[in-house]
Design a protein around this motif. Structure first.
Motif, PDB file in Angstrom:
ATOM      1  N   ALA A  92       0.852  -1.184   0.000  1.00 45.46           N
ATOM      2  CA  ALA A  92       0.000   0.000   0.000  1.00 45.46           C
ATOM      3  C   ALA A  92       0.887   1.232   0.000  1.00 45.46           C
ATOM      4  CB  ALA A  92      -0.893  -0.002   1.230  1.00 45.46           C
ATOM      5  N   ILE A  93       0.494   2.224  -0.787  1.00 50.58           N
ATOM      6  CA  ILE A  93       1.278   3.459  -0.854  1.00 50.58           C
ATOM      7  C   ILE A  93       0.328   4.627  -0.614  1.00 50.58           C
ATOM      8  CG2 ILE A  93       2.851   4.870  -2.254  1.00 50.58           C
ATOM      9  CD1 ILE A  93       3.341   2.399  -4.022  1.00 50.58           C
ATOM     10  N   ALA A  94       0.734   5.534   0.242  1.00 54.20           N
ATOM     11  CA  ALA A  94      -0.085   6.718   0.481  1.00 54.20           C
ATOM     12  C   ALA A  94       0.801   7.895   0.836  1.00 54.20           C
ATOM     13  CB  ALA A  94      -1.076   6.455   1.615  1.00 54.20           C
ATOM     14  N   GLY A  95       0.305   9.081   0.577  1.00 51.69           N
ATOM     15  CA  GLY A  95       1.008  10.296   0.989  1.00 51.69           C
ATOM     16  C   GLY A  95       0.804  10.524   2.473  1.00 51.69           C
ATOM     17  N   ASP A  96       1.317  11.647   2.955  1.00 48.14           N
ATOM     18  CA  ASP A  96       1.139  11.945   4.380  1.00 48.14           C
ATOM     19  C   ASP A  96      -0.339  12.188   4.695  1.00 48.14           C
ATOM     20  OD1 ASP A  96       2.248  14.131   2.668  1.00 48.14           O
ATOM     21  OD2 ASP A  96       1.491  15.401   4.279  1.00 48.14           O
ATOM     22  N   HIS A 129       8.315   4.890   6.434  1.00 50.26           N
ATOM     23  CA  HIS A 129       7.970   6.315   6.361  1.00 50.26           C
ATOM     24  C   HIS A 129       9.130   7.042   5.680  1.00 50.26           C
ATOM     25  CE1 HIS A 129       7.294  10.250   8.852  1.00 50.26           C
ATOM     26  NE2 HIS A 129       6.782  10.344   7.650  1.00 50.26           N
ATOM     27  N   VAL A 130       8.886   7.533   4.475  1.00 45.14           N
ATOM     28  CA  VAL A 130       9.972   8.091   3.671  1.00 45.14           C
ATOM     29  C   VAL A 130       9.792   9.594   3.475  1.00 45.14           C
ATOM     30  CG1 VAL A 130      11.369   7.705   1.611  1.00 45.14           C
ATOM     31  CG2 VAL A 130       9.761   5.940   2.335  1.00 45.14           C
ATOM     32  N   ALA A 153       1.341  16.246   9.059  1.00 47.65           N
ATOM     33  CA  ALA A 153       2.760  15.953   8.877  1.00 47.65           C
ATOM     34  C   ALA A 153       3.556  17.210   8.538  1.00 47.65           C
ATOM     35  CB  ALA A 153       2.952  14.924   7.764  1.00 47.65           C
ATOM     36  N   THR A 154       2.878  18.330   8.350  1.00 47.28           N
ATOM     37  CA  THR A 154       3.585  19.579   8.041  1.00 47.28           C
ATOM     38  C   THR A 154       4.395  19.998   9.265  1.00 47.28           C
ATOM     39  OG1 THR A 154       1.798  20.213   6.566  1.00 47.28           O
ATOM     40  CG2 THR A 154       3.249  21.980   7.298  1.00 47.28           C
ATOM     41  N   PRO A 155       5.677  20.309   9.078  1.00 48.18           N
ATOM     42  CA  PRO A 155       6.498  20.635  10.249  1.00 48.18           C
ATOM     43  C   PRO A 155       6.244  22.054  10.768  1.00 48.18           C
ATOM     44  CG  PRO A 155       7.822  20.720   8.260  1.00 48.18           C
ATOM     45  CD  PRO A 155       6.463  20.260   7.838  1.00 48.18           C
ATOM     46  N   TYR A 156       6.601  22.256  12.013  1.00 51.77           N
ATOM     47  CA  TYR A 156       6.461  23.552  12.662  1.00 51.77           C
ATOM     48  C   TYR A 156       7.176  24.634  11.847  1.00 51.77           C
ATOM     49  CZ  TYR A 156       6.899  27.158  16.244  1.00 51.77           C
ATOM     50  OH  TYR A 156       6.851  28.338  16.929  1.00 51.77           O
ATOM     51  N   GLY A 157       6.484  25.734  11.617  1.00 52.68           N
ATOM     52  CA  GLY A 157       7.102  26.873  10.934  1.00 52.68           C
ATOM     53  C   GLY A 157       6.916  26.895   9.429  1.00 52.68           C
ATOM     54  N   ALA A 158       6.453  25.788   8.838  1.00 53.02           N
ATOM     55  CA  ALA A 158       6.390  25.734   7.374  1.00 53.02           C
ATOM     56  C   ALA A 158       5.199  26.532   6.828  1.00 53.02           C
ATOM     57  CB  ALA A 158       6.285  24.284   6.906  1.00 53.02           C
ATOM     58  N   PHE A 163       3.247  -1.094   4.053  1.00 53.54           N
ATOM     59  CA  PHE A 163       2.636   0.224   3.864  1.00 53.54           C
ATOM     60  C   PHE A 163       3.755   1.258   3.718  1.00 53.54           C
ATOM     61  CE2 PHE A 163       0.243   4.036   4.570  1.00 53.54           C
ATOM     62  CZ  PHE A 163      -1.093   3.741   4.322  1.00 53.54           C
ATOM     63  N   VAL A 164       3.769   1.951   2.596  1.00 57.23           N
ATOM     64  CA  VAL A 164       4.804   2.959   2.359  1.00 57.23           C
ATOM     65  C   VAL A 164       4.161   4.345   2.401  1.00 57.23           C
ATOM     66  CG1 VAL A 164       6.541   3.827   0.735  1.00 57.23           C
ATOM     67  CG2 VAL A 164       6.122   1.359   0.925  1.00 57.23           C
ATOM     68  N   VAL A 165       4.662   5.175   3.293  1.00 59.24           N
ATOM     69  CA  VAL A 165       4.199   6.561   3.366  1.00 59.24           C
ATOM     70  C   VAL A 165       5.259   7.429   2.704  1.00 59.24           C
ATOM     71  CG1 VAL A 165       3.497   8.459   4.866  1.00 59.24           C
ATOM     72  CG2 VAL A 165       3.206   6.092   5.642  1.00 59.24           C
ATOM     73  N   TYR A 166       4.907   8.098   1.605  1.00 57.54           N
ATOM     74  CA  TYR A 166       5.848   9.095   1.062  1.00 57.54           C
ATOM     75  C   TYR A 166       5.379  10.440   1.610  1.00 57.54           C
ATOM     76  CZ  TYR A 166       2.392  10.342  -2.503  1.00 57.54           C
ATOM     77  OH  TYR A 166       1.249  10.764  -3.134  1.00 57.54           O
ATOM     78  N   ASP A 167       6.216  11.029   2.416  1.00 59.44           N
ATOM     79  CA  ASP A 167       5.816  12.187   3.209  1.00 59.44           C
ATOM     80  C   ASP A 167       6.406  13.466   2.624  1.00 59.44           C
ATOM     81  OD1 ASP A 167       5.154  14.015   5.135  1.00 59.44           O
ATOM     82  OD2 ASP A 167       6.204  13.012   6.781  1.00 59.44           O
ATOM     83  N   ASN A 168       5.585  14.191   1.858  1.00 63.42           N
ATOM     84  CA  ASN A 168       6.038  15.490   1.345  1.00 63.42           C
ATOM     85  C   ASN A 168       5.516  16.627   2.222  1.00 63.42           C
ATOM     86  OD1 ASN A 168       3.391  15.436   0.530  1.00 63.42           O
ATOM     87  ND2 ASN A 168       3.874  14.999  -1.601  1.00 63.42           N
ATOM     88  N   GLU A 169       4.984  16.254   3.357  1.00 66.70           N
ATOM     89  CA  GLU A 169       4.661  17.184   4.444  1.00 66.70           C
ATOM     90  C   GLU A 169       3.559  18.192   4.127  1.00 66.70           C
ATOM     91  OE1 GLU A 169       8.681  18.427   5.784  1.00 66.70           O
ATOM     92  OE2 GLU A 169       8.517  16.774   7.203  1.00 66.70           O
TER      93      GLU A 169
END
Ligand SMILES: Cc1ncc(C[n+]2csc(CCOP(=O)(O)OP(=O)(O)O)c2C)c(N)n1
Ligand code: SF4
Ligand code: SF4
Ligand code: SF4
Ligand SMILES: [Mg+2]
Lengths: 113, 317
Positions: free
Chosen positions: B109-113, B220-221, B154-159, B136-142
């Motif tokens: 399974a593949i999903a974004g964040d 988690h990539v 998944a968006t980091p602090y400050g972005a 399960f592969v998470v491609y995390d573009n935040e």
């Protein structure tokens, strides 16, 4: 250049030609697309400078660097078993390969005539 | 055949491409690099189940597809549920002798964040909890990139994102990133790892192990996104590497609950090296960057305590 074993999509003239449930029985068929129009710079690999580290091939998002079993002997007499070439049909010109090449063997050249 | 030999150098990565070029992912897309390598690892013995998101829409513009494997199009929220169903169906087909019982076919399974941290979390949790044999592969573009850079958990602090704008009152995202690894571990699954495309051998080896293991696994990539992170197209790998060198992204592997840092960083770089390269953090003041540095310091300390050694060292430059 490696000719890919990806499928081709037949001509679809109308909805009757569309497979039931909209399934796509043509694996890898995006290989029919040509992406060169996305590019403003083209990567050019210098086979003399290249040390065959494989990193450009590893990092290319578009599978546009091809690794060929094509021996190459440099002017200084060093022979390599593989050659790296760019498949300009698929390269989008992102420049990752040039940025990551440890010996700066890839130049990004403007696409102008 | 899936890759069975351990991957120690880049030369162990199979040459064969199993993710067709000609897809419509942006120039320099990190997720495209991740998918190429994932498909090299899983080979032809995988059924791909994919939540919608950037990778889905850019690789399957009708009537074409970049995939060579059986591949299932899904909604945004149900990768975990659909993967569970496919895996259960495979079991029944094997039992009935419809497919060869000795042949290992695995569901990936593949999903974004967004499709895993947010709307997909419930179905992911169910899949992990029921113990399905799914990777399960998470491609995390935040962020939600496909729909135009909206924040996710998944968006980091400050972005900066379009829904965490920067102005007089708002300074980008003000909540810290959700700990998906902690959530996955709470399900006591056999394999959990983080990966990063700038460390390809580490990433590919983790894909291989996550595929090989029986039962649920999650990788988690980190997946740099050139328009979403506001980075030049050639900087994808450089930025991804800096995430590891600064301790923002720690390369972890947790097998049956035992954690290990797979890429140690004896001397960390200051987090500004990572942040300053990205337009989404351009608005940050030195003070705000120091606040992020403190958050990273705390994270690193937690990791070191957890793995029982100083896997990630102090800030050196
Ligand atoms: C229930 C539902 N809400 C909204 C959408 C629209 N939508 C499609 S993809 C997406 C965002 C995907 O974000 P993510 O999972 O992070 O993947 P990315 O696009 O960033 O790769 C959204 C909001 C949808 N398809 N279904
Ligand atoms: S410029 Fe980008 S797409 Fe083109 S070969 Fe280099 S890495 Fe691949
Ligand atoms: S990264 Fe540079 S040195 Fe390495 S194979 Fe590519 S062109 Fe050659
Ligand atoms: S928006 Fe980002 S994640 Fe989506 S295809 Fe473009 S670079 Fe990749
Ligand atoms: Mg996303």
């Amino acid at each position: 250049m490696e000719q890919l074993r990806y499928s081709r999509v037949p001509e679809l003239r109308g909805w009757r030609d569309v497979p039931i449930a909209g399934i796509v029985p043509w694996p890898g068929s995006t290989a029919e697309n040509r992406m060169h129009a996305w590019r403003t710079f083209r990567p050019v690999i210098d086979p003399e400078k290249c040390v065959r580290c494989r990193l450009c091939w590893v990092y290319c998002p578009d599978g546009a660097i091809v690794e060929l079993d094509k021996p190459y002997t440099t002017r200084s007499g060093r022979t390599y078993k593989v050659t790296y070439e760019v498949n300009y049909d698929y390269c989008k010109g992102c420049g990752i390969c040039a940025n990551e090449c440890p010996v700066k063997a890839i130049r990004m050249v403007p696409e102008v005539r | 055949m899936a890759l069975t030999r351990p991957v120690r150098t880049v030369w162990d990565i199979p040459r064969e491409e199993r993710f067709a070029p000609g897809h419509a992912m942006c120039q320099g897309c990190g997720a495209a690099i991740i998918m190429r390598h994932l498909m090299k690892v899983v080979g032809k013995d995988a059924i791909i189940v994919m939540a919608t998101g950037c990778v889905e829409v850019t690789t399957t513009l009708f009537p074409r597809t970049s995939w060579l494997n059986p591949w299932l199009h899904l909604a945004f929220e149900n990768a975990g549920a659909a993967a569970s169903g496919v895996e259960a169906a495979l079991k029944v087909l094997r039992r009935k002798g419809v497919i060869d019982g000795s042949r290992r076919v695995k569901v990936v399974a593949i999903a974004g964040d967004g499709g895993s941290f947010d709307i997909g979390l419930q179905s992911l949790s169910g899949m992990l909890e029921r113990g399905h044999d799914v990777m399960f592969v998470v491609y995390d573009n935040e962020a939600y990139m496909n729909t135009g850079i909206q924040r996710s958990s998944a968006t980091p602090y400050g972005a900066w994102t379009t829904t965490t704008p920067v102005g007089k009152r708002w300074r980008g995202e003000w909540r810290p990133k959700k700990d998906i690894i902690g959530i996955a571990l709470a399900h006591r699954i056999p394999y959990v790892a983080t990966a990063n495309p700038a460390y390809p051998t580490d990433m590919v080896e983790k894909f291989r192990r996550a595929f090989e293991i029986e039962g649920p696994s999650l990788v988690h990539v980190l997946s740099p996104c050139t328009p979403g992170w506001r980075i030049p197209t050639e900087k994808t790998i450089e930025v991804a590497r800096l995430a590891v060198q600064t301790g923002v992204w720690v390369l972890l592997e947790v097998v049956n609950g035992r954690p290990r840092v797979t890429v140690k960083v004896p001397r960390r770089k200051h987090v500004r090296h990572y942040l300053r390269l990205q337009g989404r953090f351009r608005h940050l003041t030195d003070e705000e960057i120091e606040r992020i540095q403190k958050m990273v310091d705390q994270y690193v300390e937690e990791i070191n305590r957890w793995v029982g050694e100083q896997a990630i060292g102090p800030v050196a430059e």
